[in-house]
Design a protein around this motif. Structure first.
Motif, PDB file in Angstrom:
ATOM      1  N   CYS A 146       0.810  -1.225   0.000  1.00 47.31           N
ATOM      2  CA  CYS A 146       0.000   0.000   0.000  1.00 47.31           C
ATOM      3  C   CYS A 146       0.841   1.271   0.000  1.00 47.31           C
ATOM      4  CB  CYS A 146      -0.927   0.023   1.221  1.00 47.31           C
ATOM      5  SG  CYS A 146      -2.156  -1.311   1.232  1.00 47.31           S
ATOM      6  N   ALA A 147       2.146   1.163   0.305  1.00 46.49           N
ATOM      7  CA  ALA A 147       3.000   2.348   0.423  1.00 46.49           C
ATOM      8  C   ALA A 147       3.246   2.990  -0.936  1.00 46.49           C
ATOM      9  CB  ALA A 147       4.323   1.965   1.063  1.00 46.49           C
ATOM     10  N   ILE A 148       3.134   4.317  -0.982  1.00 44.13           N
ATOM     11  CA  ILE A 148       3.354   5.081  -2.210  1.00 44.13           C
ATOM     12  C   ILE A 148       4.258   6.264  -1.883  1.00 44.13           C
ATOM     13  CG2 ILE A 148       2.283   6.494  -4.002  1.00 44.13           C
ATOM     14  CD1 ILE A 148      -0.245   4.810  -3.667  1.00 44.13           C
ATOM     15  N   ALA A 149       5.365   6.412  -2.658  1.00 43.49           N
ATOM     16  CA  ALA A 149       6.250   7.554  -2.464  1.00 43.49           C
ATOM     17  C   ALA A 149       5.519   8.833  -2.842  1.00 43.49           C
ATOM     18  CB  ALA A 149       7.513   7.389  -3.298  1.00 43.49           C
ATOM     19  N   ASP A 150       5.619   9.845  -1.977  1.00 41.97           N
ATOM     20  CA  ASP A 150       4.916  11.110  -2.214  1.00 41.97           C
ATOM     21  C   ASP A 150       5.744  12.232  -1.600  1.00 41.97           C
ATOM     22  OD1 ASP A 150       3.288  13.283  -2.385  1.00 41.97           O
ATOM     23  OD2 ASP A 150       1.511  12.318  -1.551  1.00 41.97           O
ATOM     24  N   PRO A 151       6.370  13.087  -2.424  1.00 40.85           N
ATOM     25  CA  PRO A 151       7.215  14.152  -1.874  1.00 40.85           C
ATOM     26  C   PRO A 151       6.459  15.139  -1.002  1.00 40.85           C
ATOM     27  CG  PRO A 151       6.824  14.483  -4.231  1.00 40.85           C
ATOM     28  CD  PRO A 151       6.304  13.122  -3.899  1.00 40.85           C
ATOM     29  N   ASP A 152       5.140  15.133  -1.107  1.00 40.31           N
ATOM     30  CA  ASP A 152       4.344  16.050  -0.278  1.00 40.31           C
ATOM     31  C   ASP A 152       3.800  15.374   0.971  1.00 40.31           C
ATOM     32  OD1 ASP A 152       4.668  18.165  -2.119  1.00 40.31           O
ATOM     33  OD2 ASP A 152       3.072  17.330  -3.379  1.00 40.31           O
ATOM     34  N   ALA A 153       4.064  14.066   1.114  1.00 40.46           N
ATOM     35  CA  ALA A 153       3.556  13.337   2.277  1.00 40.46           C
ATOM     36  C   ALA A 153       4.398  13.669   3.505  1.00 40.46           C
ATOM     37  CB  ALA A 153       3.599  11.843   2.002  1.00 40.46           C
ATOM     38  N   PRO A 154       3.877  13.409   4.694  1.00 39.43           N
ATOM     39  CA  PRO A 154       4.645  13.662   5.923  1.00 39.43           C
ATOM     40  C   PRO A 154       5.884  12.754   5.984  1.00 39.43           C
ATOM     41  CG  PRO A 154       2.316  13.374   6.403  1.00 39.43           C
ATOM     42  CD  PRO A 154       2.508  12.973   4.978  1.00 39.43           C
ATOM     43  N   ILE A 155       6.907  13.210   6.693  1.00 37.87           N
ATOM     44  CA  ILE A 155       8.130  12.420   6.881  1.00 37.87           C
ATOM     45  C   ILE A 155       7.837  11.252   7.808  1.00 37.87           C
ATOM     46  CG2 ILE A 155      10.458  12.445   7.856  1.00 37.87           C
ATOM     47  CD1 ILE A 155      10.689  15.346   6.969  1.00 37.87           C
ATOM     48  N   VAL A 156       8.340  10.086   7.435  1.00 39.04           N
ATOM     49  CA  VAL A 156       8.137   8.885   8.242  1.00 39.04           C
ATOM     50  C   VAL A 156       9.202   8.843   9.334  1.00 39.04           C
ATOM     51  CG1 VAL A 156       8.066   6.368   8.238  1.00 39.04           C
ATOM     52  CG2 VAL A 156       7.152   7.657   6.285  1.00 39.04           C
ATOM     53  N   THR A 157       8.769   8.612  10.561  1.00 38.74           N
ATOM     54  CA  THR A 157       9.710   8.514  11.680  1.00 38.74           C
ATOM     55  C   THR A 157       9.604   7.142  12.327  1.00 38.74           C
ATOM     56  OG1 THR A 157       8.085   9.464  13.200  1.00 38.74           O
ATOM     57  CG2 THR A 157       9.636  10.992  12.150  1.00 38.74           C
ATOM     58  N   GLY A 158      10.696   6.720  12.954  1.00 38.30           N
ATOM     59  CA  GLY A 158      10.720   5.441  13.641  1.00 38.30           C
ATOM     60  C   GLY A 158      10.761   5.637  15.139  1.00 38.30           C
TER      61      GLY A 158
END
Length: 647
Positions: A530-542
């Motif tokens: 389901c993951a899609i790269a999107d430069p406008d999406a929020p930054i993913v944090t761990g």
């Protein structure tokens, strides 16, 4: 200088070789003539003590302890022969010449017999005998006067080496495997013993020097080095040592030593990389032309074992190159034989060892180790088409563990690619040669790199850091949105969640919360689908809100090492690398990609020597107007030509 008159002996043997025509192919001539020449020289050398040796042999039959030493003392040489035949008397029975010659060979002292046997002479004796050639050939050799009072050891060496060269060139396609062109050897030897080294040799009343070649071939490098040292000082004592894998080639090299009354035991047979025959010895001069691009997979186990077991205490502690090219194994081996007080090393290599391997690879680590120790003095690029079996570009590396203070930390590069002269007749792939004048000019360029050659475009002197760089890893934040598509549901056993199709989630956690009942493994598969790269999406944090890096946007760049970096201690080196990398990030990357950062844990130091780049001269294209005018001129010419043909 070559002794006067040796050419007559060479011409004599060369003429005898012509009798083999029709029975042997040309590339086989050397394998017949050279061992017969060795036997004839032994026969002539042993003549004065022959009766004494036979008498002692009768008193001390085979098997008695000390027999070999007793017979060597009686002979007055490192070898002897107890046969009742000489080259003259074995011809007395023309029906049994082959049997008589075999007796002459089998009664040689053990070491001498092994040398002749390595030539595989016996089947060639049989062929000559069947063809009715053996008697005539041996009769000619019996007439060849090789007594020491007529032909000195030095002259005998020149005779042997000149015949070896001529036979090697005759064979064309096979010569390059074991034979390095004489002018290449002379250049490398001159690079090793010229300048301050030559002055030291000339000023020492009786200099003693040791010379070693671990890939000795036919021994040409050792003999050339010995002759050059004696040219500089005829009182010099030169002790040579070598090792060669090929049996027949080893026999030739050992024969050359015997011809000059040098202990043939100093030329060993075997694989240098797996069985170092001189493991406890160090040498003043070390030189070699190892085989290019030879796969060492077949004997990799003992090499890998030494690397793992001994580390820096062994020969291969710096690293292992790829198995497709063992050149750097030979170089490490040679450097392990340097004297603590100072040695000079010369090696001929292809272009690959200059740059093959990425940062952190075996090749790069070996180059780094060499520069760390400041052993690389210089590299000379040779003309192409210089060798018998390859037309590729080759380079002479000169290394030493005794650099003068004024060249500490510096490496000189000399571009001698244009010094080759076209040969009148090609020899295999060899179409160019270096004249004596060209060799002298190259050596002067090399020696004058910090002086008279400093403004010459063919010479560069660079700090060793110029060849090093840090390979940095540039990261960018992972930005993703999770969208449940029909494909994501249909491609995996998640049909129970078909109702989620079309929904978009900002985080992976929110997606999985909306899709209960999945195992841990299924969650990973579903989230990835389901993951899609999107430069406008929020930054993913761990964990700990640490920003995760996007592997698809990861990049690597090279940042040059700063001057003096190799002189720093380890802690200072690490700090300098990090500071330079951050400066590069701010100046070169952030103006274009503001959210990038460097993962310093992945940084590696690499070393490569882009030789040709240092001498690249940019030639701007011609003006467009000039090109356009030429095209118009050609069009007019073509139209006029066609009109003249009535077209």
């Amino acid at each position: 200088m070559a002794p006067v008159g040796f050419e007559d002996k060479v011409a004599f043997v060369w003429k005898v070789a012509d009798k083999l025509r029709g029975t042997f192919k040309q590339h086989e001539y050397g394998a017949v003539m050279l061992p017969l020449l060795v036997l004839r020289r032994m026969d002539a050398v042993l003549a004065p003590t022959r009766d004494e040796v036979r008498s002692k042999a009768h008193e001390h039959p085979e098997g008695r302890p000390g027999r070999e030493a007793i017979l060597e003392r009686a002979a007055g040489h490192r070898f002897y022969n107890t046969s009742r035949f000489t080259f003259s008397t074995l011809l007395s029975d023309d029906k049994n010449v082959a049997a008589n010659l075999r007796d002459f060979v089998t009664q040689l002292s053990p070491a001498a017999r092994r040398v002749i046997e390595a030539y595989d002479l016996d089947p060639r004796i049989e062929r000559m005998d069947r063809a009715g050639l053996l008697y005539a050939v041996l009769a000619d050799f019996a007439d060849l006067d090789l007594r020491p009072s007529v032909v000195s050891n030095e002259a005998m060496g020149y005779i042997f080496e000149e015949l070896l060269r001529k036979f090697s060139e005759m064979s064309n396609e096979t010569a390059g495997e074991h034979y390095t062109p004489r002018e290449v050897i002379r250049l490398m030897v001159d690079l090793l013993v010229s300048g301050p080294t030559a002055v030291e040799l000339q000023e020492n009343p009786v200099p003693v020097r040791t010379v070693y070649d671990p890939a000795a071939g036919t021994g040409g490098m050792l003999m050339t080095a010995m002759a050059r040292i004696k040219e500089l000082n005829d009182k010099a004592i030169v002790n040579v040592a070598g090792q060669e894998l090929n049996d027949e080639t080893w026999a030739i090299a050992q024969s050359d030593l015997m011809m000059q009354d040098i202990d043939p035991g100093r030329m060993r047979n075997g694989n240098t990389l797996t069985q170092d025959a001189f493991a406890t010895e160090k040498f003043d001069l070390i030189l070699a032309n190892p085989p290019y691009g030879v796969d060492w997979k077949a004997y990799a186990n003992p090499i890998k074992d030494e690397h793992a077991r001994l580390g820096d205490a062994g020969r291969f502690g710096a690293g292992l190159p790829r198995v497709s090219d063992g050149s750097f194994l030979f170089l490490q081996h040679m450097l392990s034989h340097m004297k603590p007080g100072g040695s000079r090393v010369g090696i001929v290599l292809s272009g690959s060892p200059l740059f093959s391997g990425q940062a952190g690879s075996g090749e790069s680590e070996i180059r780094r180790w060499i520069l760390e120790n400041d052993w690389l003095e210089g590299i000379v690029a040779l003309p192409d088409q210089m060798f018998y079996n390859t037309g590729i570009s080759t380079y002479v590396w000169i290394l030493t563990n005794d650099k003068a203070p004024e060249v500490t930390g510096l490496v000189r590069l000399v571009d001698a690619r244009e010094f080759g002269s076209k040969m009148r007749k090609s020899l295999g792939e060899k179409r160019k040669e270096l004249t004596p004048v060209a060799i002298d000019d190259i050596v002067q360029l090399y020696l004058g790199a910090l002086g008279e050659s400093v403004d010459d475009a063919r010479v560069k002197v660079l700090p060793r850091e110029a060849f090093g760089f840090q390979r940095i890893t540039v990261e960018r934040p992972l930005r993703r949105r999770w969208e449940v598509s029909p494909h994501a549901v249909a491609a995996h056993p998640f049909t129970a969640h078909v109702g989620l199709v079309g929904q978009v989630f900002d985080t992976e956690k929110a997606l999985l919360a909306a899709a209960p009942g999945l195992t841990t493994a299924q969650k990973k598969v579903f989230a990835k689908a389901c993951a899609i790269a999107d430069p406008d999406a929020p930054i993913v944090t761990g964990r700990g809100d640490k920003i995760e890096a996007d592997p698809d946007l990861r990049d690597a760049e090279n940042v040059p090492l700063p001057a003096g970096w190799f002189d720093l201690d380890e802690d200072a080196r690490l700090k300098t690398l990090e500071a330079d990398a951050e400066h590069h990030l701010a100046a070169e990357i952030h103006p274009y990609i503001s959210d990038a950062w460097i993962d310093h844990t992945k940084t590696k130091v690499g070393v490569e020597i882009p030789f040709t780049r240092q001498f690249y001269a940019y030639t701007p294209p011609r003006p467009v107007e000039q090109i356009a005018n030429e095209i118009k001129s050609m069009e007019v010419h073509i139209q006029t030509w066609m009109k003249g043909l009535g077209l």
